[in-house]
Design an enzyme around this catalytic site. Structure first.
Site: not given
Lengths: 301, 301, 301, 301
Positions: A176, A244
């Site tokens: 990811k 983030k």
């Protein structure tokens, strides 16, 4: 159907992504109990045929499968590891599928902590956005023990259309992270190309059509360029979250001694956009920054 | 068949791209006469059913359409503008379709020079690589006058499957420049992602599969990642040529005052790979540089 | 005084730099004749004791030494190579000292063209800004034949305090290019450091003092940081000119196959500042861009 | 002399920097007791007139001032906060001067923890390298309460020549981070310039002389360029440590939302050099990377 074969599924985190995922599980015939910090999301699940819980612990009790979908590493840690947390509450043999995007090292720590409590943990972050969640067509990158991933697959197949076991605990998060690196970079490249074309007076709609047909073609060009051309930056996936995620990418690359020159570069640009107060816009708003750096703010059609 | 309806097509430059394009025109029933600096390429065209010319001027004489497919701006300028060049040799009304990738400003200059000689010029650079040229599935970005582009379209439709008129003279080259910016950047991003994943011990084949299904999906990931994983860098599209093209991109961006931070960054990396003597490798060899910068030279499987 | 020993010095280009340089040559006892496109600059030279010319050719006729100080490569080429230009006008043996900052390859071409006319050419770009020009303390990097550089030295010693022969024709410009690379990069680094410190609430005046005492110390920190802290960006050296110079640097690096990752990066930032309309500000205004990228526009004290 | 006025000074960490600093304190008449993990460094202090301790705790007991000079944040935390650590062992009113380069947030945490034990803490990282430590000419950037900094100043004045109070607890580390950002960037710029000049055949010694006289002048050019020209990369300050420091810089910039595009870029390059196994070389070895990226490995004279 035998309840032992079809266990209750607890879904914690019923936001833009977790909400539709839970609804799809209900629609697929699962007994779904949901918890969310703000109540309206829980109500929507109940309307969709699910059950409400007043706390994460309440949702977890009696569930055979626990799916978490929350913003960041500390959120998952708090849910899983707290005194009243999932691992303390859940029965032995419970399957914890964490669909949040968090740090790979945290995912590994969770797997180890789960094992101590007899909880099987897989990391299963998703790609595909709100549309993918609603339509059940997410791409899901799964890390964990083979048997646990197989146990998770029936649930993941409900919410996603591409479910791939990529390695041991944490591997899903690592993939990811790579995904987020490519996506941010590709958005920035398309932004540079679009502003470049506009500055040269080229019609970007026909240009996008021909670019999409060759080696420059991409999901970003297909799905994001139309909004970028129209300067529509409603999320979608927020700059705050991509910021983030790029923190995760750069830290994980640093830890492994891997050079990611473009990745680190675009992380600066995403950070800049956020520092300018655009954290709530869709990540395709990188185009705004390129325009600004080209003295063309607000010149789009 | 009336020769007025089906004019002779001269193809100058019969290399990796021009050769198969000429062959496809022959196969489509056109009378094709070809010229190339080295003779074997001309012989191949003759075998395919075309005719040979001993010079560009000879090829041009009597042709109603002239297609050029050569490496760089000076090559086209020499062919078109010289004393014995296309514009001096060709009859009025001849259509010059330049499929080379050159500087947009040179394309505009050629169009103006052609007009003075009554030659209609369109710039029609292509994307899709050798495979696209052989299969006739190139993406073609066309700049020029509407009527001239329409006149060129029957020929372009033979060699490509996506043919888009993107604007006036030079616009095709501008879009091609944008294409090369996106492609180089995207290859670099995929290279960073693959090395990142390998360094973390993730299986890159299954990771690529899941990445391809989400927003990170791209033609680069589909067509280039397998070779990158296998460390097979036979061209394809050579670093030398992509280096030339990125020179066009950075100059055109500078001229327009457009910021292309990632574009300029990857141009440095492509330049570095070339300076290291890898100019003859496929552009996907950017992975070699990422490995080198990660202290992992030669670690691929 | 014997005219053979003390020839007339023509100075062409009497701007911010050329004006004070010419005045210093007058003050050192030289017979100086000046030309400038706008007349007021010529008048100032006359007030300082020099003589006026109505054209470059008029200034050159009868001069033994010709100093040019103009903005860019085409300006020098027009002056030197035109029909009525320096090399056509000047007598054999005339010494042409070009103090402009131009492309090294143009400097080499000028030297060759001069040689054909019997004009000796040295490239002698300067560093040190308006203050250095006024005070006669410029750093001058000189390229050319040994004998010609020695012939130029007495004049250069009047306008500069550090005069170094760095190599053959063009070498002076190459070193100047390196100078501009370092200076732009160093300004950007100091800008990043200052905004970083301000964002963390650190007093930048005392911080600058301690930074200046260690390995971070630099002329940029000494001379530019005070203005940056005060947000005073009156030039000084304009962004427009530094942008031009970085174009020279990146082209010369590309030509030589040299990687200048930070140089290319800061060239993008300087270009962005210019595209935003700040080309007339001092190059220390890179701080404005860093503030903008940090969402802190206008936060300085 | 009254012992109350001249307290014992404990120095923990007697490496390349801490060793000479302790020796200078002895030479200035202080009672110095030292501890180091490896014994030879302690023996050298004893030879210089200091006293040996067998543990940090032993050194701290009875000392009025404790100076720590260790590699990284966890090292200081372990020393200060452990069960047997400085704050548990030292008497109330003890002054802890941490000269290590660590994260600003850790420095702030240490100050708070010290306060709970009645220990006064200042962060006082240094710049100037081994030579500065030996000669007592370090630049020291000090953070902490005004009174504590004043109490530390007599000791810092012995080991440094520029001692500046830059703000509250952590501010010293913040300024040191800015220092490391500028230094790394400046080394990289000088490396790019030197390789650029060499590739163009310019003599870099004379070029450096003239660059040093203008706005490109810097401590890096003065102190590091000679070694870079000679390809002598014995530390000095190791790439490993600069890599650690750039991790601090990028994290602190990210936390504050400050864009450091060049800083983040050079952090990648330093990381690459380290990943290639050059972590033990002096940071000026960034030149090696520029050469490699320019296909000129090992071409220096």
């Amino acid at each position: 159907m035998n309840p032992a074969e079809k266990p209750t599924v607890a879904v914690i985190g019923l936001g833009i992504m977790g909400g539709p995922m839970a609804a799809n599980l209900v629609a697929a015939g699962h007994d779904v109990v949901g918890y969310n910090r703000s109540r309206p999301a829980v109500d929507r699940l109940v309307e969709a045929g699910g059950r409400a819980a007043d706390s994460a612990a309440e949702a977890v009790r009696g569930a055979g499968v626990v799916i978490t979908m929350v913003p960041d590493s500390p959120d998952v840690e708090a849910l899983a590891l707290g005194e009243d947390g999932i691992y303390a509450t859940a029965g032995r043999g419970t399957l914890h599928i964490d669909c949040s995007t968090i740090r790979p090292d945290v995912a590994r720590r969770l797997a180890a902590a789960g094992a101590e409590h007899g909880v099987r943990v897989v990391d299963a972050p998703v790609s595909g956005g709100e549309a993918g969640a609603v339509e059940g067509t997410l791409s899901i990158m799964v890390g964990g023990e083979e048997a646990d991933v197989e146990a998770a697959r029936p649930y993941l197949d409900v919410v996603g259309s591409t479910v791939v076991h990529v390695g041991p605990a944490g591997a899903g998060q690592t993939v990811k992270a790579a995904n987020q690196l490519i996506v941010a970079g590709n958005i920035q490249l398309v932004a540079e190309a679009l502003v470049f074309l506009e500055a040269h007076g080229v019609d970007t709609e026909s240009a996008s059509a021909v670019l999409a047909g060759g080696l420059a073609g991409s999901a970003v060009l297909d799905r994001k360029a139309p909004g970028m051309r129209a300067r529509e930056f409603a999320p979608g996936f927020r700059i705050d979250l991509h910021h983030k995620d790029l923190g995760i990418v750069t830290a994980a690359a640093r830890e492994a001694g891997v050079a990611i020159p473009l990745g680190a570069h675009v992380a600066q640009l995403v950070g800049a956009l956020r520092a300018q107060g655009h954290g709530g816009l869709d990540h395709s708003a990188l185009l705004v920054l390129v325009e600004q750096l080209s003295g063309r703010a607000g010149t789009g059609d």
